[in-house]
Motif scaffolding. Structure first.
Motif, PDB file in Angstrom:
ATOM      1  N   UNK B  31      45.251 -11.594  68.167  1.00  0.00           N
ATOM      2  CA  UNK B  31      44.028 -12.358  67.945  1.00  0.00           C
ATOM      3  C   UNK B  31      44.321 -13.849  67.752  1.00  0.00           C
ATOM      4  N   UNK B  33      42.130 -17.790  67.362  1.00  0.00           N
ATOM      5  CA  UNK B  33      40.833 -18.371  67.031  1.00  0.00           C
ATOM      6  C   UNK B  33      40.906 -19.884  67.117  1.00  0.00           C
ATOM      7  N   UNK B  48      36.991 -17.226  70.050  1.00  0.00           N
ATOM      8  CA  UNK B  48      38.149 -16.447  69.670  1.00  0.00           C
ATOM      9  C   UNK B  48      38.592 -15.556  70.820  1.00  0.00           C
ATOM     10  N   UNK B  94      45.996 -13.945  64.140  1.00  0.00           N
ATOM     11  CA  UNK B  94      45.915 -12.798  63.254  1.00  0.00           C
ATOM     12  C   UNK B  94      46.524 -11.599  63.958  1.00  0.00           C
ATOM     13  N   UNK B  96      46.014  -8.283  63.313  1.00  0.00           N
ATOM     14  CA  UNK B  96      45.168  -7.123  63.502  1.00  0.00           C
ATOM     15  C   UNK B  96      43.700  -7.495  63.500  1.00  0.00           C
ATOM     16  N   UNK B  97      42.903  -6.590  64.016  1.00  0.00           N
ATOM     17  CA  UNK B  97      41.466  -6.751  63.954  1.00  0.00           C
ATOM     18  C   UNK B  97      40.832  -5.539  63.337  1.00  0.00           C
ATOM     19  N   UNK B  98      39.557  -5.604  62.999  1.00  0.00           N
ATOM     20  CA  UNK B  98      38.846  -4.468  62.439  1.00  0.00           C
ATOM     21  C   UNK B  98      39.440  -4.037  61.119  1.00  0.00           C
ATOM     22  N   UNK B 101      41.003  -4.318  56.568  1.00  0.00           N
ATOM     23  CA  UNK B 101      40.459  -5.662  56.635  1.00  0.00           C
ATOM     24  C   UNK B 101      41.226  -6.646  55.778  1.00  0.00           C
ATOM     25  N   UNK B 102      42.488  -6.370  55.500  1.00  0.00           N
ATOM     26  CA  UNK B 102      43.193  -7.266  54.610  1.00  0.00           C
ATOM     27  C   UNK B 102      44.206  -8.145  55.325  1.00  0.00           C
ATOM     28  N   UNK B 103      44.037  -8.320  56.638  1.00  0.00           N
ATOM     29  CA  UNK B 103      44.933  -9.206  57.349  1.00  0.00           C
ATOM     30  C   UNK B 103      44.381 -10.618  57.310  1.00  0.00           C
ATOM     31  N   UNK B 104      45.261 -11.536  56.962  1.00  0.00           N
ATOM     32  CA  UNK B 104      44.847 -12.924  56.872  1.00  0.00           C
ATOM     33  C   UNK B 104      45.112 -13.661  58.153  1.00  0.00           C
ATOM     34  N   UNK B 105      44.646 -14.880  58.191  1.00  0.00           N
ATOM     35  CA  UNK B 105      44.885 -15.757  59.321  1.00  0.00           C
ATOM     36  C   UNK B 105      46.046 -16.686  58.988  1.00  0.00           C
ATOM     37  N   UNK B 107      47.211 -20.403  60.121  1.00  0.00           N
ATOM     38  CA  UNK B 107      46.637 -21.560  60.796  1.00  0.00           C
ATOM     39  C   UNK B 107      47.713 -22.516  61.286  1.00  0.00           C
ATOM     40  N   UNK B 108      47.383 -23.215  62.373  1.00  0.00           N
ATOM     41  CA  UNK B 108      48.194 -24.340  62.790  1.00  0.00           C
ATOM     42  C   UNK B 108      47.894 -25.551  61.926  1.00  0.00           C
TER      43      UNK B 108
END
Lengths: 113, 116
Positions: B31, B33, B48, B94, B96-98, B101-105, B107-108
């Motif tokens: 994933x 975004x 995304x 990220x 994982x998706x769905x 639900x505890x996966x964070x992002x 960032x650049x």
């Protein structure tokens, strides 16, 4: 669109003081995350809370997810100048949205000596 | 640290010109975004991607397009830049998706774009 309201928008305190930042919504969320962002950088994940009423601690930071999963708070004990930054809450909804996060508008914290 | 880089870091462009921002990751995350960050608005999702050539719109997609021809690269294009697109743009990845639900992002470091 699910709205996340953060308060206060700005907070300026002295080193050693305690503070609480709030994140509220009228919607129920499946999980909520807190990020911290420093100038010129992207947000960095601090914690994820997924269960209503859950409390997590990260050194001097305490995170709580509301029982109804509509709100969260971040409490900092004995703030230090290194805590200065923009604090963002972000949530995933229960209906649709998949893995996409909705971010709050942020709380700008400044800790001075 | 997760390998995610954005380029350029800063850009000034003229109204009406096309602009492409690049996000490159070395984590093989599915994933990706694109967000924009503006005072008083926080981070708002532009587009995304949930896989190679699989993209979808976010809440502020008008005036933007994206492409993902390889897992590691996600490009954001402003077809004809306007002053309202002056902003700081962040890419995130990220694993994982769905659910769960505890996966964070991750960032650049962002691209500061100024349209004059």
């Amino acid at each position: 669109t699910q709205l996340l309201e953060q308060s206060p928008q700005f907070l300026s305190i002295q080193e050693g003081e305690n503070l609480t930042v709030y994140c509220n919504s009228s919607s129920v969320f499946s999980s909520l995350q807190w990020y911290r962002q420093e100038p010129g950088e992207g947000p960095v994940l601090l914690v994820t809370v997924v269960t209503g009423g859950e409390v997590k601690k990260l050194k001097r930071l305490t995170f709580q997810f509301g029982d109804a999963r509509k709100d969260s708070s971040l409490h900092i004990t004995a703030a230090q100048t290194g805590d200065t930054g923009l604090y963002l809450c972000a949530a995933r909804g229960l209906t649709g949205g998949g893995n996409k996060l909705t971010f709050g508008t942020g709380t700008q914290l400044k800790v001075e000596l | 640290d997760a390998g995610i880089t954005q380029s350029p870091r800063h850009k000034v462009t003229e109204t009406g010109t096309p602009v492409t921002l690049r996000c490159h990751q070395t984590e093989n995350h599915r994933y990706m975004y694109w967000y924009r960050q503006d005072p008083g608005h926080g981070l708002r999702l532009i587009h995304y991607s949930y896989g190679v050539k699989d993209t979808d719109k976010g809440e502020v997609s008008d005036g933007y397009s994206v492409s993902r021809s390889k897992t590691e690269d996600f490009l954001l294009t402003l077809e004809s830049a306007t002053s309202s697109q002056t902003s700081v743009y962040f890419c995130a990845i990220s694993e994982r998706g769905g659910t769960p639900s505890n996966y964070g992002y991750t960032f650049g470091s962002g691209t500061r774009l100024t349209v004059v």
